[in-house]
Write an enzyme that holds these catalytic residues in place. Structure first.
Site, PDB file in Angstrom:
ATOM      1  N   TYR A 143       0.845  -1.142  -0.022  1.00  0.00           N
ATOM      2  CA  TYR A 143      -0.193   0.093  -0.010  1.00  0.00           C
ATOM      3  C   TYR A 143       0.848   1.261   0.128  1.00  0.00           C
ATOM      4  O   TYR A 143       0.311   2.301  -0.684  1.00  0.00           O
ATOM      5  CB  TYR A 143      -0.986   0.046   1.324  1.00  0.00           C
ATOM      6  CG  TYR A 143      -2.408  -0.663   0.906  1.00  0.00           C
ATOM      7  CD1 TYR A 143      -2.481  -1.931   0.530  1.00  0.00           C
ATOM      8  CD2 TYR A 143      -3.521   0.113   1.457  1.00  0.00           C
ATOM      9  CE1 TYR A 143      -3.584  -2.576   0.306  1.00  0.00           C
ATOM     10  CE2 TYR A 143      -4.784  -0.363   1.215  1.00  0.00           C
ATOM     11  CZ  TYR A 143      -4.756  -1.799   0.698  1.00  0.00           C
ATOM     12  OH  TYR A 143      -5.994  -2.294   0.479  1.00  0.00           O
ATOM     13  N   LYS A 193       3.042 -15.281   1.779  1.00  0.00           N
ATOM     14  CA  LYS A 193       3.211 -16.000   0.281  1.00  0.00           C
ATOM     15  C   LYS A 193       4.724 -16.257   0.461  1.00  0.00           C
ATOM     16  O   LYS A 193       5.356 -15.928  -0.715  1.00  0.00           O
ATOM     17  CB  LYS A 193       2.622 -15.144  -0.784  1.00  0.00           C
ATOM     18  CG  LYS A 193       2.594 -15.592  -2.227  1.00  0.00           C
ATOM     19  CD  LYS A 193       1.454 -16.854  -2.168  1.00  0.00           C
ATOM     20  CE  LYS A 193       1.353 -17.668  -3.527  1.00  0.00           C
ATOM     21  NZ  LYS A 193       0.370 -18.772  -3.680  1.00  0.00           N
ATOM     22  N   ASP A 225      -3.181 -18.172  -0.402  1.00  0.00           N
ATOM     23  CA  ASP A 225      -4.330 -18.599  -1.061  1.00  0.00           C
ATOM     24  C   ASP A 225      -4.871 -19.695  -0.438  1.00  0.00           C
ATOM     25  O   ASP A 225      -6.315 -20.001  -0.268  1.00  0.00           O
ATOM     26  CB  ASP A 225      -3.833 -19.248  -2.548  1.00  0.00           C
ATOM     27  CG  ASP A 225      -2.481 -20.166  -1.909  1.00  0.00           C
ATOM     28  OD1 ASP A 225      -1.833 -20.065  -1.048  1.00  0.00           O
ATOM     29  OD2 ASP A 225      -2.055 -20.557  -3.174  1.00  0.00           O
ATOM     30  N   ASP A 249      -6.489  -7.174   3.822  1.00  0.00           N
ATOM     31  CA  ASP A 249      -7.397  -6.085   3.266  1.00  0.00           C
ATOM     32  C   ASP A 249      -8.506  -7.391   2.729  1.00  0.00           C
ATOM     33  O   ASP A 249      -9.798  -7.230   3.048  1.00  0.00           O
ATOM     34  CB  ASP A 249      -7.090  -5.309   2.081  1.00  0.00           C
ATOM     35  CG  ASP A 249      -8.217  -4.650   1.642  1.00  0.00           C
ATOM     36  OD1 ASP A 249      -9.074  -4.113   2.117  1.00  0.00           O
ATOM     37  OD2 ASP A 249      -8.094  -4.581   0.108  1.00  0.00           O
ATOM     38  N   ASP A 253     -12.290  -8.998   4.401  1.00  0.00           N
ATOM     39  CA  ASP A 253     -13.660  -9.005   3.702  1.00  0.00           C
ATOM     40  C   ASP A 253     -14.225 -10.328   3.795  1.00  0.00           C
ATOM     41  O   ASP A 253     -15.446 -10.404   3.857  1.00  0.00           O
ATOM     42  CB  ASP A 253     -13.424  -8.190   2.135  1.00  0.00           C
ATOM     43  CG  ASP A 253     -13.646  -6.941   2.254  1.00  0.00           C
ATOM     44  OD1 ASP A 253     -13.740  -6.207   3.151  1.00  0.00           O
ATOM     45  OD2 ASP A 253     -13.979  -6.271   1.310  1.00  0.00           O
TER      46      ASP A 253
HETATM   47  C1  IPM Z   1     -10.482  -1.126   4.032  1.00  0.00           C
HETATM   48  C2  IPM Z   1     -10.721  -0.584   2.727  1.00  0.00           C
HETATM   49  C3  IPM Z   1      -9.319   0.497   2.296  1.00  0.00           C
HETATM   50  C4  IPM Z   1      -8.448  -0.316   2.264  1.00  0.00           C
HETATM   51  C5  IPM Z   1      -9.562   1.534   1.136  1.00  0.00           C
HETATM   52  C6  IPM Z   1     -10.830   2.280   1.387  1.00  0.00           C
HETATM   53  C7  IPM Z   1      -8.837   2.535   0.878  1.00  0.00           C
HETATM   54  O1  IPM Z   1     -10.881  -1.309   1.631  1.00  0.00           O
HETATM   55  O2  IPM Z   1     -10.318  -0.264   5.055  1.00  0.00           O
HETATM   56  O3  IPM Z   1     -10.221  -2.290   4.102  1.00  0.00           O
HETATM   57  O4  IPM Z   1      -7.850  -0.915   1.395  1.00  0.00           O
HETATM   58  O5  IPM Z   1      -7.642  -0.537   3.103  1.00  0.00           O
HETATM   59 MG    MG Z   2     -10.929  -3.398   2.568  1.00  0.00          MG
END
Ligand code: IPM
Ligand code: MG
Length: 371
Positions: A143, A193, A225, A249, A253
């Site tokens: 990042y 990885k 993975d 990240d 999710d």
């Molecule tokens: C998160 C989001 C952020 C990230 C974005 C909005 C920059 O996806 O907090 O997970 O990628 O960190």
């Molecule tokens: Mg995110």
């Protein structure tokens, strides 16, 4: 008053301004009962900051955030700002806060609320009792690595990002994860990885070295993975997961979806000082913004994390969390967590405001009972 805490509230965009006030009210009630007084300030970040000041993270906001004990953030972003160049987008406001405040440790619990087990994309028995904590490194890795950008070389465009970690960055996030694992189920899985990327071979080596200071924690390693696959196959095998910025990240999710609602999940981003930024995992949800349909509970649970991690007020955090449990037990649901259940007896579909009022009423009861 001796115990005065400065809290900066950044509503942000989309549903942010609808859900943030609920969390602030809950915070005021819960902290008050512990003798903590909060001094509130507000600031601009993200899309609204772009509209009003021309930049997603005004200097004034960063300065206020630096001075605060903790920050509550709604959400940033929306289609209005998607056409802007990368460096001027709302997301840069969030990344700038993380980087500027050195919020290197991102805690993302994926906790299943039993009344919502049916809302998971997995079978209920696979997720019932699920309680995972993802610890994501937040101020390094790909990042933020340099060089980065798109340039032209031999008549074609070349895009570059750099995946880089320094030893101390790996060590400090590993320590946070080990310490959290010690206080939870005692198991830590580090995700990398290392079969392909040298930077993550270093990650694995450093995590192994740090492990010798935490003999009570059972450490394992997975390639990313495989970790993604295991998360959807048998998520309950995990306790704490620690990983780098980008893998975290993605995996957070996935883990969030397992619980059935993104609308329920809080997060904390912590600096070494204990200062933290607290935000729901869900985004700004521009499609439902301004319609009284957003679920305020992830924001409320973020306030509970704020009590625990930045204010040393675990009692206030626990009270907020049990109030959330009670509104769910009472059958109240915002649209995102209602699913098929709406047709069931005892389930009531409510909007943001009604959910907020019910939550505060429950919290008042919880605090009274604790007196
Ligand atoms: C998160 C989001 C952020 C990230 C974005 C909005 C920059 O996806 O907090 O997970 O990628 O960190
Ligand atoms: Mg995110």
């Amino acid at each position: 008053m001796a115990n005065l805490k400065d809290i900066l509230v950044l509503d942000g965009d989309g549903i942010g301004p609808e859900v943030a006030p609920v969390a602030v009210d809950a915070l005021r009630l819960a902290l008050g009962s512990e003798g903590v007084e909060m001094r509130l300030d507000h600031g601009l970040v993200g899309g609204r900051a772009i509209d009003e000041t021309g930049t997603p993270l005004p200097e004034e906001t960063l300065a206020k955030a630096q001075a605060a004990d903790a920050i509550l953030l709604g959400a940033v972003g929306g289609p209005r700002w998607e056409q802007l160049p990368m460096a001027q987008r709302p997301e840069k406001g969030l990344l700038g806060l993380r980087y500027g405040l050195e919020l290197f440790a991102n805690l993302r619990p994926a906790l299943l609320f039993e009344p919502l087990a049916h809302a998971s994309s997995l079978k209920s028995e696979r997720v019932s009792g699920l309680d995972i904590l993802i610890v994501r490194e937040l101020t390094g890795g790909i990042y933020f690595g340099e060089p980065r950008g798109v340039s032209v070389d031999e008549n074609e465009r070349v895009g570059v990002n750099t995946y880089v970690y320094r030893e101390h960055e790996i060590e400090r996030i590993a320590r946070v994860a080990f310490e959290l694992a010690e206080r939870r189920g005692g198991r830590l899985c580090s995700v990398d990885k290392a079969n392909v990327l040298e930077v993550t071979q270093l990650w694995r080596d450093v995590v192994n070295e740090v492990a010798s200071d935490y003999p009570d924690v059972q450490l394992s390693h997975l390639y990313v993975d495989n970790a993604g696959m295991q998360l959807v196959r048998d998520p309950k095998q995990f306790d704490v997961i620690v990983t780098g910025n980008m893998f975290g990240d993605i995996l957070s999710d996935v883990a969030a979806m397992l619980t059935g609602s993104l609308g329920m999940l809080p997060s904390a981003s912590l600096a070494a000082s204990g200062k933290g930024l607290y935000e729901p995992v869900h985004g700004s949800a521009p499609d439902i913004a301004g319609q009284d349909r957003a679920n305020p509970l992830a924001m409320v649970l973020s306030a509970a994390m704020l009590c625990r991690y930045s204010l040393d007020a675990p009692g206030a955090g626990a009270a907020i969390e049990s109030a959330v449990g009670r509104v769910l037990d009472r059958g109240l649901r915002t649209a995102d967590i209602a699913g098929e259940e709406v047709r069931t007896n005892g389930i009531e579909l409510v909007g943001t405001r009604a959910m907020g009022e019910a939550l505060l009423a429950e919290l008042t009861d919880v605090l009274k009972e604790a007196e």
